[in-house]
Design a protein around this motif. Structure first.
Motif, PDB file in Angstrom:
ATOM      1  N   SER A   1     -13.184  -1.233  -3.285  1.00  0.00           N
ATOM      2  CA  SER A   1     -14.561  -1.033  -3.715  1.00  0.00           C
ATOM      3  C   SER A   1     -15.625  -1.099  -2.786  1.00  0.00           C
ATOM      4  N   ASP A   2     -15.324  -1.842  -1.733  1.00  0.00           N
ATOM      5  CA  ASP A   2     -16.445  -1.732  -0.754  1.00  0.00           C
ATOM      6  C   ASP A   2     -16.796  -0.462  -0.039  1.00  0.00           C
ATOM      7  N   VAL A   3     -15.830   0.248   0.490  1.00  0.00           N
ATOM      8  CA  VAL A   3     -15.857   1.196   1.049  1.00  0.00           C
ATOM      9  C   VAL A   3     -16.529   2.583   0.092  1.00  0.00           C
ATOM     10  N   VAL A   4     -16.141   2.292  -1.095  1.00  0.00           N
ATOM     11  CA  VAL A   4     -16.734   3.355  -2.213  1.00  0.00           C
ATOM     12  C   VAL A   4     -18.147   3.058  -2.399  1.00  0.00           C
ATOM     13  N   ASP A   5     -18.643   1.698  -2.300  1.00  0.00           N
ATOM     14  CA  ASP A   5     -19.908   1.366  -2.429  1.00  0.00           C
ATOM     15  C   ASP A   5     -20.720   1.895  -1.144  1.00  0.00           C
ATOM     16  N   GLY A   6     -20.091   2.078  -0.112  1.00  0.00           N
ATOM     17  CA  GLY A   6     -20.806   2.537   1.095  1.00  0.00           C
ATOM     18  C   GLY A   6     -21.014   3.980   0.799  1.00  0.00           C
ATOM     19  N   PHE A   7     -19.940   4.701   0.746  1.00  0.00           N
ATOM     20  CA  PHE A   7     -20.072   6.155   0.335  1.00  0.00           C
ATOM     21  C   PHE A   7     -21.154   6.529  -0.625  1.00  0.00           C
ATOM     22  N   GLU A   8     -21.207   5.588  -1.693  1.00  0.00           N
ATOM     23  CA  GLU A   8     -22.470   5.795  -2.566  1.00  0.00           C
ATOM     24  C   GLU A   8     -23.787   5.512  -2.337  1.00  0.00           C
ATOM     25  N   LEU A   9     -23.945   4.332  -1.481  1.00  0.00           N
ATOM     26  CA  LEU A   9     -25.111   4.211  -0.904  1.00  0.00           C
ATOM     27  C   LEU A   9     -25.428   5.483   0.030  1.00  0.00           C
ATOM     28  N   VAL A  10     -24.779   5.788   0.851  1.00  0.00           N
ATOM     29  CA  VAL A  10     -25.298   6.815   1.903  1.00  0.00           C
ATOM     30  C   VAL A  10     -25.362   8.183   1.393  1.00  0.00           C
ATOM     31  N   THR A  11     -24.304   8.630   0.423  1.00  0.00           N
ATOM     32  CA  THR A  11     -24.178   9.980   0.041  1.00  0.00           C
ATOM     33  C   THR A  11     -24.555  10.307  -1.593  1.00  0.00           C
ATOM     34  N   ARG A  12     -24.445   9.169  -2.311  1.00  0.00           N
ATOM     35  CA  ARG A  12     -24.468   9.193  -3.724  1.00  0.00           C
ATOM     36  C   ARG A  12     -23.437  10.154  -4.258  1.00  0.00           C
ATOM     37  N   ALA A  13     -22.396  10.324  -3.632  1.00  0.00           N
ATOM     38  CA  ALA A  13     -21.041  11.056  -4.031  1.00  0.00           C
ATOM     39  C   ALA A  13     -20.478  10.633  -5.368  1.00  0.00           C
ATOM     40  N   VAL A  14     -20.624   9.339  -5.335  1.00  0.00           N
ATOM     41  CA  VAL A  14     -19.620   8.703  -6.502  1.00  0.00           C
ATOM     42  C   VAL A  14     -20.362   9.042  -7.785  1.00  0.00           C
ATOM     43  N   THR A  15     -21.540   8.731  -7.872  1.00  0.00           N
ATOM     44  CA  THR A  15     -22.315   8.861  -9.186  1.00  0.00           C
ATOM     45  C   THR A  15     -22.382  10.381  -9.196  1.00  0.00           C
ATOM     46  N   ARG A  16     -22.538  11.274  -8.561  1.00  0.00           N
ATOM     47  CA  ARG A  16     -22.858  12.707  -8.672  1.00  0.00           C
ATOM     48  C   ARG A  16     -21.660  13.655  -8.619  1.00  0.00           C
ATOM     49  N   GLY A  17     -20.454  12.950  -8.732  1.00  0.00           N
ATOM     50  CA  GLY A  17     -19.257  13.831  -9.046  1.00  0.00           C
ATOM     51  C   GLY A  17     -18.804  14.478  -7.747  1.00  0.00           C
ATOM     52  N   ARG A  18     -18.982  13.820  -6.374  1.00  0.00           N
ATOM     53  CA  ARG A  18     -18.692  14.455  -5.304  1.00  0.00           C
ATOM     54  C   ARG A  18     -17.713  13.531  -4.401  1.00  0.00           C
ATOM     55  N   TYR A  19     -17.142  12.877  -5.303  1.00  0.00           N
ATOM     56  CA  TYR A  19     -16.110  11.618  -4.710  1.00  0.00           C
ATOM     57  C   TYR A  19     -14.637  11.697  -5.379  1.00  0.00           C
ATOM     58  N   ILE A  20     -13.747  12.056  -4.940  1.00  0.00           N
ATOM     59  CA  ILE A  20     -12.267  11.694  -5.352  1.00  0.00           C
ATOM     60  C   ILE A  20     -11.456  10.953  -4.849  1.00  0.00           C
ATOM     61  N   LEU A  21     -10.821   9.990  -5.648  1.00  0.00           N
ATOM     62  CA  LEU A  21      -9.852   8.920  -5.260  1.00  0.00           C
ATOM     63  C   LEU A  21      -8.523   9.498  -5.540  1.00  0.00           C
ATOM     64  N   ASP A  22      -7.804   9.801  -4.535  1.00  0.00           N
ATOM     65  CA  ASP A  22      -6.305  10.377  -4.674  1.00  0.00           C
ATOM     66  C   ASP A  22      -5.481   9.487  -3.589  1.00  0.00           C
ATOM     67  N   LEU A  23      -4.711   8.638  -4.188  1.00  0.00           N
ATOM     68  CA  LEU A  23      -3.948   7.748  -3.324  1.00  0.00           C
ATOM     69  C   LEU A  23      -2.846   8.377  -2.611  1.00  0.00           C
ATOM     70  N   ASP A  24      -2.520   9.511  -3.418  1.00  0.00           N
ATOM     71  CA  ASP A  24      -1.235  10.145  -2.880  1.00  0.00           C
ATOM     72  C   ASP A  24      -1.291  11.238  -1.810  1.00  0.00           C
ATOM     73  N   LYS A  25      -2.522  11.575  -1.305  1.00  0.00           N
ATOM     74  CA  LYS A  25      -2.953  12.817  -0.517  1.00  0.00           C
ATOM     75  C   LYS A  25      -2.732  12.392   1.014  1.00  0.00           C
ATOM     76  N   ALA A  26      -2.653  11.106   1.398  1.00  0.00           N
ATOM     77  CA  ALA A  26      -2.552  10.632   2.860  1.00  0.00           C
ATOM     78  C   ALA A  26      -1.234  11.085   3.194  1.00  0.00           C
TER      79      ALA A  26
END
Length: 187
Positions: A71-96
């Motif tokens: 969650s803290d990395v996700v929060d950092g992404f949101e702070l800098v990019t606003r990607a989370v609240t604006r629909g430009r963030y995807i969590l995909d645990l299987d893509k790695a």
């Protein structure tokens, strides 16, 4: 010769440039997110250099796919990019890829950052995100038995943050990729 340590990232808005320093990320996440602040800073700093080398990227044109659910990395992404609240963030645990360091929170230390029509995949180094890190976070992130144990854990997190920030290359691999088709984007 000196290593040029850069502890800030810049993004553009139509009205001007915003600068986020490591300390901003640390304040936003608090002591719990010390290492996450460094991950966010190093990852976005390198991605912005790769994706928009001549000028800071437009904030609303940055896309993030993450295999790390912390969650803290996700929060950092949101702070800098606003990607989370604006629909430009995807969590995909299987893509790695299989060699990405596993995370105690689940998933892996793997990210794809896109900007406009370009995208790069970043796998963080298992030299930093090693077995010791995994075990320490798994055992102590949710609390310690004594204040002294917690103080030692905070000192450990500062040491990992220092190693990460002072690393000239905290990545196992960086490679171009295709922007995930699940993003509906306009630029």
């Amino acid at each position: 010769m000196y290593f040029q340590m850069k502890n800030f990232v810049e993004v553009r808005e139509p009205e001007g440039t915003l600068v986020f320093q490591l300390e901003d990320l640390m304040r936003y996440s608090g002591p719990r997110g010390l290492i996450a602040s460094g991950v966010t800073m190093k990852l976005l700093g390198r991605a912005f250099k790769d994706l928009s080398p001549r000028e800071p990227p437009m904030r609303h044109q940055i896309y993030i796919l993450s295999s790390f659910p912390g969650s803290d990395v996700v929060d950092g992404f949101e702070l800098v990019t606003r990607a989370v609240t604006r629909g430009r963030y995807i969590l995909d645990l299987d893509k790695a890829p299989k060699d990405a360091p596993p995370s105690p929170a689940g998933g892996s230390m793997y990210f794809e950052i896109g900007y406009r029509d370009r995208c790069f995949a970043y796998t963080l180094s298992p030299e930093i995100f090693d077995k010791e890190w995994f075990e320490a976070v798994a055992a102590k992130q949710e609390g310690c038995k004594t204040e002294k144990e917690h103080a030692n854990y905070l000192a450990y997190k500062f040491s990992v943050l220092g190693k990460l920030i002072a690393s000239s290359d905290p990545f196992l691999r960086i490679e171009p990729c295709k922007l995930d088709e699940r993003f509906s984007y306009k630029y």
